[in-house]
Write a protein that holds these residues in place. Sequence first.
Motif, PDB file in Angstrom:
ATOM      1  N   ALA A 103      27.289   5.139  -6.448  1.00 51.50           N
ATOM      2  CA  ALA A 103      26.797   6.508  -6.254  1.00 51.50           C
ATOM      3  C   ALA A 103      27.150   7.012  -4.858  1.00 51.50           C
ATOM      4  CB  ALA A 103      25.295   6.557  -6.475  1.00 51.50           C
ATOM      5  N   ALA A 119      20.476  12.725 -16.200  1.00 47.64           N
ATOM      6  CA  ALA A 119      20.244  11.529 -15.386  1.00 47.64           C
ATOM      7  C   ALA A 119      18.859  11.590 -14.748  1.00 47.64           C
ATOM      8  CB  ALA A 119      21.320  11.406 -14.313  1.00 47.64           C
ATOM      9  N   VAL A 137      20.336   6.014 -16.759  1.00 47.32           N
ATOM     10  CA  VAL A 137      20.613   6.959 -15.680  1.00 47.32           C
ATOM     11  C   VAL A 137      22.089   6.977 -15.308  1.00 47.32           C
ATOM     12  CG1 VAL A 137      20.189   7.468 -13.246  1.00 47.32           C
ATOM     13  CG2 VAL A 137      18.283   6.825 -14.726  1.00 47.32           C
ATOM     14  N   MET A 138      22.696   5.813 -15.146  1.00 48.30           N
ATOM     15  CA  MET A 138      24.041   5.740 -14.584  1.00 48.30           C
ATOM     16  C   MET A 138      25.121   6.437 -15.415  1.00 48.30           C
ATOM     17  SD  MET A 138      24.256   4.676 -11.571  1.00 48.30           S
ATOM     18  CE  MET A 138      25.990   4.302 -11.450  1.00 48.30           C
ATOM     19  N   ALA A 150      20.793   8.392  -9.427  1.00 51.44           N
ATOM     20  CA  ALA A 150      21.364   7.044  -9.521  1.00 51.44           C
ATOM     21  C   ALA A 150      20.803   6.119  -8.453  1.00 51.44           C
ATOM     22  CB  ALA A 150      22.881   7.127  -9.408  1.00 51.44           C
ATOM     23  N   ALA A 192      24.743  10.023 -14.782  1.00 49.56           N
ATOM     24  CA  ALA A 192      25.046  10.339 -13.383  1.00 49.56           C
ATOM     25  C   ALA A 192      26.545  10.355 -13.136  1.00 49.56           C
ATOM     26  CB  ALA A 192      24.363   9.344 -12.466  1.00 49.56           C
ATOM     27  N   ARG A 193      27.256   9.387 -13.716  1.00 51.04           N
ATOM     28  CA  ARG A 193      28.717   9.352 -13.528  1.00 51.04           C
ATOM     29  C   ARG A 193      29.356  10.640 -14.040  1.00 51.04           C
ATOM     30  NH1 ARG A 193      28.097   4.011 -15.698  1.00 51.04           N
ATOM     31  NH2 ARG A 193      28.142   2.478 -14.007  1.00 51.04           N
ATOM     32  N   TRP A 224      25.003  -0.040  -8.545  1.00 51.37           N
ATOM     33  CA  TRP A 224      24.786   1.373  -8.872  1.00 51.37           C
ATOM     34  C   TRP A 224      24.719   2.204  -7.591  1.00 51.37           C
ATOM     35  CZ3 TRP A 224      20.197   1.245 -12.910  1.00 51.37           C
ATOM     36  CH2 TRP A 224      20.633   0.565 -14.054  1.00 51.37           C
ATOM     37  N   TRP A 276      16.029   3.152 -16.622  1.00 57.91           N
ATOM     38  CA  TRP A 276      16.996   3.013 -15.535  1.00 57.91           C
ATOM     39  C   TRP A 276      18.423   2.845 -16.055  1.00 57.91           C
ATOM     40  CZ3 TRP A 276      13.224   4.627 -13.018  1.00 57.91           C
ATOM     41  CH2 TRP A 276      11.971   4.007 -12.963  1.00 57.91           C
ATOM     42  N   SER A 288      23.058  14.091  -9.250  1.00 54.82           N
ATOM     43  CA  SER A 288      23.462  12.877  -9.954  1.00 54.82           C
ATOM     44  C   SER A 288      23.331  11.647  -9.062  1.00 54.82           C
ATOM     45  CB  SER A 288      24.911  13.004 -10.445  1.00 54.82           C
ATOM     46  OG  SER A 288      25.033  14.064 -11.358  1.00 54.82           O
TER      47      SER A 288
END
Length: 793
Positions: free
Chosen positions: A671, A622, A634-635, A655, A638-639, A667, A631, A651
């Motif tokens: 996060a 991420a 990333v999510m 995010a 990150a999740r 987002w 961008w 993470s």
Amino acid sequence: AGLLALDPMPAGSRDELFAAWRTLFDRIAEHGPTVLVFEDIQWADEGMLDFIEELLDRVRNKPIYVLTLARPELHEHRPSWGANVRSVTAMKLDPLEPEQMAEMVRRTVPGIPEDAVMAISSRAEGIPLYAVETIRMLLDRDEIVATGDGSYGMKGRADNLAVPDTLHALIAARLDALGEVDRRVVQTAAVVGQSFTIDALAAISAERPDALREQLTALVRRQILQVDVDPRSPERGQYQFVQAVVREVAEGSLSRADRRALHVAAARYYESLGEDELAGVLASHYVEAYRATPAGREADALAAQARVSLRGAAERALSLHSYKQGLAYLEQALAVTSEREEMVALHERAVSAAAFVGLFDAAMKHARAVETLSRDAGDRLGLLRGLTAQASTHMGEHAERPAITLLRPALEAAKDLGATPEVVAAQAELGRALMIGGEPEEAITWCDRVLATPDAATDEQLTEVLITKGTALTNTTRVREGEVLLRGAMYVAEQRGYISAALRARNNLLGLIGSDDVAAAAEVLTEGYSIAERHGMLTWTYQFAHAALSQSFELGAWDAWIDVVDELDAPGFYGAWRTIQRAICLAFRGRLDDAYAGAAEARALAGTSSSQAVASLAGSEATIHLAAGDWDAVMPSARSGWEHVESVDDSVLAAVVAAVAANEISWAREAVHSLAGIPRPGRAADGRRASHACALAMLEGRWSDARDSYLAARRDLTGASAAFVLALLNVSVGARAAGQFPEASEAATSAEQFFQQVGAQAFVERYRAAFVPATIGVTREKSANSPAGIPTS
């Protein structure tokens, strides 16, 4: 002194001894280039070979040159010699050219006729040993004679030389030339060993030492034997075969019955001495006697004696921390064992011996053998020990998921057995696996069960369980309780000499220390690395060095520790850690292709059995997507990261910063929500939470709240030395809040200075490019399940 065999080997682990010896040569090298020469290492034991390789691997930056000489037999028992060490040149000596061989012969026996020189050179086929042995045989037969002036003459014609075609035949012919009595002495000595005392030979051959001494002197003169006269050698005064192959041929010329009788006599002799250090020699003679005996009652009796001696030799080797040698003895013992309970005991001992030196395949093989033998016999406690041994082996490879899969049903099946040592050991291992696997509540439950039955566990086991429980508590709302347990366990471990447990507690406290002060955590890591290095504990050396690499990144010292971790060149889990950290730096510095390639390599190195590794890699990926300005990618990464507590912070940070650039309020909300219920204390943690609040406020247009949160975050992150987190906050505030409050301009300048200092100006430019006038203040709401821009693999 122990290394040079001047004194008995000191107490302490093999890793400690290696570290001490390595330090000695390290200090010598500080005064100038140092050359170490090891001759004939095909005769070296596993411990010596391990030390040479570790020395090469650990002192790469010092002017130390190591030269080892060996015959090809080395690769028969050590096929991987030098394969895993960098800066090694292997030089295989090819056969000499005919003229070179001829020159060697001329200089060895100057003055012999040229036709003899050519005959010997031709039959030697470029192998110096062949030529030397041929010359020695001719000397034994008085066909080459000294003339008295330093030169040699030859009787007869050179074209009549009966030189054997192979070295074996050459040596056999040489032995055949001895008288019957001398040949029998050589054969008996060959059974005794490569090196032997006259007393041992006398006892085994039933001859008087005085009578043997004259024969041995003659054999020395014939250059079949030699006497060790080195005053520094522990074998000074002993007789040795000039070449190991001579001994092998001599022993091979005995009948099986004679070999068996002589090996039994040798075993009885060494047994009578009652010296523990001869356990391996004693075992080898019983094993050879067994191999030379036809099946039957005599063979069974010898097998029993071989088992006892091999087990004793294994325990002796393990007590000296020579784990590979001990494992070899245990496996030899298994080859002559048929009784189930004894086989199970040998397999269990082999599991721990193999695990100590990272031979996880061997450890797993023996652990599964324990399971199979116990299951077939209906031995439920043995079965549980086998499954726990397999789980522990998985944990050694940072694969807690297979360990959990094994232990949950195993303990369910064993719940009627009570609090036996086997059940408690399995409970402790399951608690540790669950803690690492991100299931702290269940981990605490299993730890409490162990702590409620202290009589079934050792003191060191209980200390380890307290560390597991304390770590699990820090991943719940009971953070302070966990911290107190960890600090107390570390104190107890240090006081009682449980070095590994003390280092584990120190390592597991780092999350809490780093939550308050990144610089303090870096100091703890440096100290932990020093302790692990001093005690020769390689796995903990890996752990602290790689953690220090990550912590230095947070401090803004991106190139610190790189040389150390590169020199360690750790495998698997740690290799993935090193690779992904380097990939993050490459991404921020604009080398995106290299960064994504590094991320893929890290995943391949880590595998999929470690929740820690998989979750940490997801959070790191991420961050790489963030650095690349992708961008949308990333999510999803990150999740995956914040599914595991220890990976939450990185993470969430990636995010939130990506959400500001992409105007994605959903987002940021998702996060920040992932942190609910995790009240990690400390200035760095407070600073991160204030950073998240600032991001949400900017996305929602609450500029006064954004400014207040920014000032609080800046204060806490500065006090905690969290330079990288502060730089990301500054770059987002500088780009998003420009013109909204005066500190935004200062944030932009500070961010630019940080990223320029670490060589990552490309990231600042990429991030700012996202903020075109049309998008400022226009916040998008996207689905929480939006696909990744770049798939991870």
